[in-house]
Design a protein around this motif. Sequence first.
Motif, PDB file in Angstrom:
ATOM      1  N   PRO A 138       0.315  -1.313   0.150  1.00 20.17           N
ATOM      2  CA  PRO A 138       0.053   0.069   0.399  1.00 20.17           C
ATOM      3  C   PRO A 138       0.729   1.454   0.113  1.00 20.17           C
ATOM      4  O   PRO A 138       1.775   1.363   1.012  1.00 20.17           O
ATOM      5  CB  PRO A 138      -0.691   0.002   1.339  1.00 20.17           C
ATOM      6  CG  PRO A 138       0.041  -1.006   2.430  1.00 20.17           C
ATOM      7  CD  PRO A 138       0.744  -1.711   1.267  1.00 20.17           C
ATOM      8  N   LEU A 139       0.661   1.970  -0.974  1.00 19.94           N
ATOM      9  CA  LEU A 139       0.888   3.108  -0.831  1.00 19.94           C
ATOM     10  C   LEU A 139       0.304   4.326  -0.948  1.00 19.94           C
ATOM     11  O   LEU A 139      -0.701   5.275  -1.097  1.00 19.94           O
ATOM     12  CB  LEU A 139       1.804   4.148  -2.407  1.00 19.94           C
ATOM     13  CG  LEU A 139       2.195   3.107  -3.481  1.00 19.94           C
ATOM     14  CD1 LEU A 139       2.541   3.238  -4.445  1.00 19.94           C
ATOM     15  CD2 LEU A 139       3.686   2.347  -2.685  1.00 19.94           C
ATOM     16  N   GLY A 140       0.480   4.718   1.439  1.00 20.09           N
ATOM     17  CA  GLY A 140      -0.477   5.967   1.820  1.00 20.09           C
ATOM     18  C   GLY A 140       1.043   7.042   1.806  1.00 20.09           C
ATOM     19  O   GLY A 140       1.937   7.601   1.439  1.00 20.09           O
ATOM     20  N   THR A 141       0.446   7.473   3.440  1.00 22.13           N
ATOM     21  CA  THR A 141       1.930   8.345   3.847  1.00 22.13           C
ATOM     22  C   THR A 141       2.637   7.649   4.150  1.00 22.13           C
ATOM     23  O   THR A 141       3.671   8.781   3.739  1.00 22.13           O
ATOM     24  CB  THR A 141       0.637   8.465   5.729  1.00 22.13           C
ATOM     25  OG1 THR A 141      -0.324   8.907   5.487  1.00 22.13           O
ATOM     26  CG2 THR A 141       2.245   9.894   5.923  1.00 22.13           C
ATOM     27  N   GLY A 142       3.762   6.699   4.601  1.00 25.54           N
ATOM     28  CA  GLY A 142       4.059   5.497   4.116  1.00 25.54           C
ATOM     29  C   GLY A 142       4.399   4.757   3.569  1.00 25.54           C
ATOM     30  O   GLY A 142       3.225   4.879   2.447  1.00 25.54           O
ATOM     31  N   ILE A 143       5.127   3.669   2.844  1.00 24.52           N
ATOM     32  CA  ILE A 143       4.828   2.721   2.163  1.00 24.52           C
ATOM     33  C   ILE A 143       4.810   1.573   2.984  1.00 24.52           C
ATOM     34  O   ILE A 143       6.205   1.308   3.741  1.00 24.52           O
ATOM     35  CB  ILE A 143       6.302   2.725   1.198  1.00 24.52           C
ATOM     36  CG1 ILE A 143       5.646   3.895   0.221  1.00 24.52           C
ATOM     37  CG2 ILE A 143       5.780   1.282   0.521  1.00 24.52           C
ATOM     38  CD1 ILE A 143       6.185   4.050  -1.103  1.00 24.52           C
ATOM     39  N   ALA A 144       4.096   0.328   3.296  1.00 24.17           N
ATOM     40  CA  ALA A 144       4.583  -0.963   3.998  1.00 24.17           C
ATOM     41  C   ALA A 144       4.731  -2.016   3.235  1.00 24.17           C
ATOM     42  O   ALA A 144       4.299  -1.949   1.557  1.00 24.17           O
ATOM     43  CB  ALA A 144       3.487  -1.378   5.250  1.00 24.17           C
ATOM     44  N   GLY A 145       4.418  -3.374   3.502  1.00 23.46           N
ATOM     45  CA  GLY A 145       3.887  -4.502   2.527  1.00 23.46           C
ATOM     46  C   GLY A 145       3.871  -5.534   3.320  1.00 23.46           C
ATOM     47  O   GLY A 145       3.610  -5.370   4.819  1.00 23.46           O
ATOM     48  N   ALA A 146       3.108  -6.155   3.324  1.00 28.25           N
ATOM     49  CA  ALA A 146       2.995  -8.120   3.123  1.00 28.25           C
ATOM     50  C   ALA A 146       3.396  -9.128   2.522  1.00 28.25           C
ATOM     51  O   ALA A 146       2.594  -8.855   1.003  1.00 28.25           O
ATOM     52  CB  ALA A 146       1.293  -7.649   3.404  1.00 28.25           C
ATOM     53  N   GLU A 163       8.723  -4.368   5.184  1.00 26.67           N
ATOM     54  CA  GLU A 163       9.127  -3.762   5.578  1.00 26.67           C
ATOM     55  C   GLU A 163       9.775  -2.576   4.140  1.00 26.67           C
ATOM     56  O   GLU A 163      11.000  -2.685   4.419  1.00 26.67           O
ATOM     57  CB  GLU A 163       9.550  -3.185   6.971  1.00 26.67           C
ATOM     58  CG  GLU A 163       8.549  -3.434   8.029  1.00 26.67           C
ATOM     59  CD  GLU A 163       8.025  -1.958   8.425  1.00 26.67           C
ATOM     60  OE1 GLU A 163       7.475  -1.135   7.104  1.00 26.67           O
ATOM     61  OE2 GLU A 163       6.412  -2.291   9.063  1.00 26.67           O
ATOM     62  N   ILE A 164       9.296  -3.070   3.066  1.00 23.97           N
ATOM     63  CA  ILE A 164       9.265  -2.779   1.957  1.00 23.97           C
ATOM     64  C   ILE A 164       9.624  -1.048   1.679  1.00 23.97           C
ATOM     65  O   ILE A 164      10.704  -0.550   0.825  1.00 23.97           O
ATOM     66  CB  ILE A 164       9.031  -2.621   0.884  1.00 23.97           C
ATOM     67  CG1 ILE A 164       8.999  -2.843  -0.690  1.00 23.97           C
ATOM     68  CG2 ILE A 164       7.646  -2.057   0.579  1.00 23.97           C
ATOM     69  CD1 ILE A 164       9.019  -3.279  -1.413  1.00 23.97           C
ATOM     70  N   GLY A 165       9.566  -0.482   2.559  1.00 24.54           N
ATOM     71  CA  GLY A 165       9.173   1.368   2.793  1.00 24.54           C
ATOM     72  C   GLY A 165      10.691   1.518   3.168  1.00 24.54           C
ATOM     73  O   GLY A 165      11.056   2.997   2.850  1.00 24.54           O
ATOM     74  N   HIS A 166      10.855   0.335   4.201  1.00 24.87           N
ATOM     75  CA  HIS A 166      12.851   1.252   4.404  1.00 24.87           C
ATOM     76  C   HIS A 166      13.797   0.338   3.477  1.00 24.87           C
ATOM     77  O   HIS A 166      15.075   0.415   3.901  1.00 24.87           O
ATOM     78  CB  HIS A 166      12.590   0.875   6.187  1.00 24.87           C
ATOM     79  CG  HIS A 166      11.015   1.766   6.507  1.00 24.87           C
ATOM     80  ND1 HIS A 166      11.339   3.352   6.613  1.00 24.87           N
ATOM     81  CD2 HIS A 166      10.337   1.421   7.052  1.00 24.87           C
ATOM     82  CE1 HIS A 166      10.072   3.544   7.657  1.00 24.87           C
ATOM     83  NE2 HIS A 166       9.921   2.403   7.746  1.00 24.87           N
ATOM     84  N   ILE A 167      13.894  -0.540   2.094  1.00 22.53           N
ATOM     85  CA  ILE A 167      14.405  -0.823   1.730  1.00 22.53           C
ATOM     86  C   ILE A 167      15.316   1.147   1.313  1.00 22.53           C
ATOM     87  O   ILE A 167      14.489   1.549   0.428  1.00 22.53           O
ATOM     88  CB  ILE A 167      14.344  -1.646   0.588  1.00 22.53           C
ATOM     89  CG1 ILE A 167      13.436  -2.198   0.532  1.00 22.53           C
ATOM     90  CG2 ILE A 167      15.365  -1.009  -0.364  1.00 22.53           C
ATOM     91  CD1 ILE A 167      13.062  -3.373   0.006  1.00 22.53           C
ATOM     92  N   VAL A 168      16.114   1.481   1.171  1.00 27.84           N
ATOM     93  CA  VAL A 168      17.140   2.041   0.598  1.00 27.84           C
ATOM     94  C   VAL A 168      17.525   2.060  -0.602  1.00 27.84           C
ATOM     95  O   VAL A 168      18.274   1.507  -1.395  1.00 27.84           O
ATOM     96  CB  VAL A 168      18.637   2.528   0.864  1.00 27.84           C
ATOM     97  CG1 VAL A 168      19.711   3.629   0.984  1.00 27.84           C
ATOM     98  CG2 VAL A 168      18.816   2.692   2.760  1.00 27.84           C
ATOM     99  N   VAL A 169      17.187   2.816  -1.287  1.00 24.73           N
ATOM    100  CA  VAL A 169      16.999   2.982  -3.050  1.00 24.73           C
ATOM    101  C   VAL A 169      17.892   4.017  -3.415  1.00 24.73           C
ATOM    102  O   VAL A 169      18.203   4.102  -4.549  1.00 24.73           O
ATOM    103  CB  VAL A 169      15.585   2.858  -3.343  1.00 24.73           C
ATOM    104  CG1 VAL A 169      14.869   2.012  -2.797  1.00 24.73           C
ATOM    105  CG2 VAL A 169      14.461   4.473  -3.202  1.00 24.73           C
ATOM    106  N   ARG A 170      18.322   4.795  -2.641  1.00 25.68           N
ATOM    107  CA  ARG A 170      19.179   6.065  -3.024  1.00 25.68           C
ATOM    108  C   ARG A 170      19.298   6.611  -2.270  1.00 25.68           C
ATOM    109  O   ARG A 170      19.351   7.287  -0.991  1.00 25.68           O
ATOM    110  CB  ARG A 170      17.912   7.289  -3.366  1.00 25.68           C
ATOM    111  CG  ARG A 170      17.575   7.109  -4.696  1.00 25.68           C
ATOM    112  CD  ARG A 170      17.594   7.402  -5.616  1.00 25.68           C
ATOM    113  NE  ARG A 170      16.681   7.114  -6.915  1.00 25.68           N
ATOM    114  CZ  ARG A 170      16.475   5.989  -7.173  1.00 25.68           C
ATOM    115  NH1 ARG A 170      16.847   4.780  -6.987  1.00 25.68           N
ATOM    116  NH2 ARG A 170      15.249   5.905  -8.583  1.00 25.68           N
ATOM    117  N   PRO A 171      21.152   5.496  -1.733  1.00 21.31           N
ATOM    118  CA  PRO A 171      21.852   5.956  -0.734  1.00 21.31           C
ATOM    119  C   PRO A 171      21.860   7.666  -0.154  1.00 21.31           C
ATOM    120  O   PRO A 171      22.365   8.464  -1.316  1.00 21.31           O
ATOM    121  CB  PRO A 171      23.361   5.123  -1.165  1.00 21.31           C
ATOM    122  CG  PRO A 171      22.651   4.436  -1.175  1.00 21.31           C
ATOM    123  CD  PRO A 171      21.387   5.229  -2.070  1.00 21.31           C
TER     124      PRO A 171
END
Length: 310
Positions: A138-146, A163-171
């Motif tokens: 779900p893409l909302g205020t943050g990004i989560a995952g199941a 917790e895909i929203g906390h994968i670092v994609v832009r170091p």
Amino acid sequence: MKHVIALDVGGTGMKAALIAEDGTLLHEARRATGRERGPGAVVETILDFAAALLAHGREHLGRAASAAGVAVPGIVDAERGTAVYAANLGWRDVPMRDLLAARLGGIPVALGHDVRTGGLAEGRIGAGRGADRFLFVPLGTGIAGAIGLAGRIEAGAHGYAGEIGHIVVRPGGPACGCGQHGCLETLASASAVSRAWAAASGDPDADAAHCAKAVESGDTRAREVWLTAIGALADGLVTAITLLDPRTVIIGGGLAEAGETLFTPLRTAVEERVTFQRLPEIVPAALGDTAGCLGAGLLAWDLLATEVPA
């Protein structure tokens, strides 16, 4: 009629239902969470709402609910039945399952994490129906995952899986509330798109929905903001695809309401990035804001199914 209580607790509102075994919604209700009154008052509001649902079942369906399922935000220890922490609601270590069971006359109660519970519903009865392995994002205020595996949601060893929203994609990128920099949710959540479009457009009230409409009308600045977010999202999804090999990726939340304005370039961006990986189907969520409530109902029925008869 035999039924269960399903309750989805959000930061501002609660959605609830009485649900029959075949999934029929027998009664629906909503209430404000009332977080401005403090965490203790929020917990009491939840207990009162659940008790009102129990009473409604007795009065209108001829019997009390057989079980209850409750989805809450934040960190959840489902095994112990504890709402460990929720920044939006201010609570810590609330023994939610025991409190609800006591208020509801001792019926079995299942406690779940809101995103994982919503993912359970999407996987079983929504957009992921029939997929043995799926990822719900779900893409909302943050990004989560199941992470869905064979009809259940994988919580992980400590309850942090997905917790895909906390994968670092832009170091070295934007600071994230988690303490890292360049996390996916700082770049591709609805909130991130809103911030970027407000800055690019010069309108402090502009949000992600406005950006999507501007993209559709051909605005080049909006397109740049939109594609930057989609590029970050695609990078995060490819990392998840590499690790999990899902058959289906289900995208929900506010940003998914843009429809093909999101999905067409996102599918292209993911396809451009995969090499050896098998490309999953990328589809919009089907259940909208009812997913958490329906998933809570599934948790309750699952609990009854695993009970050993006396």
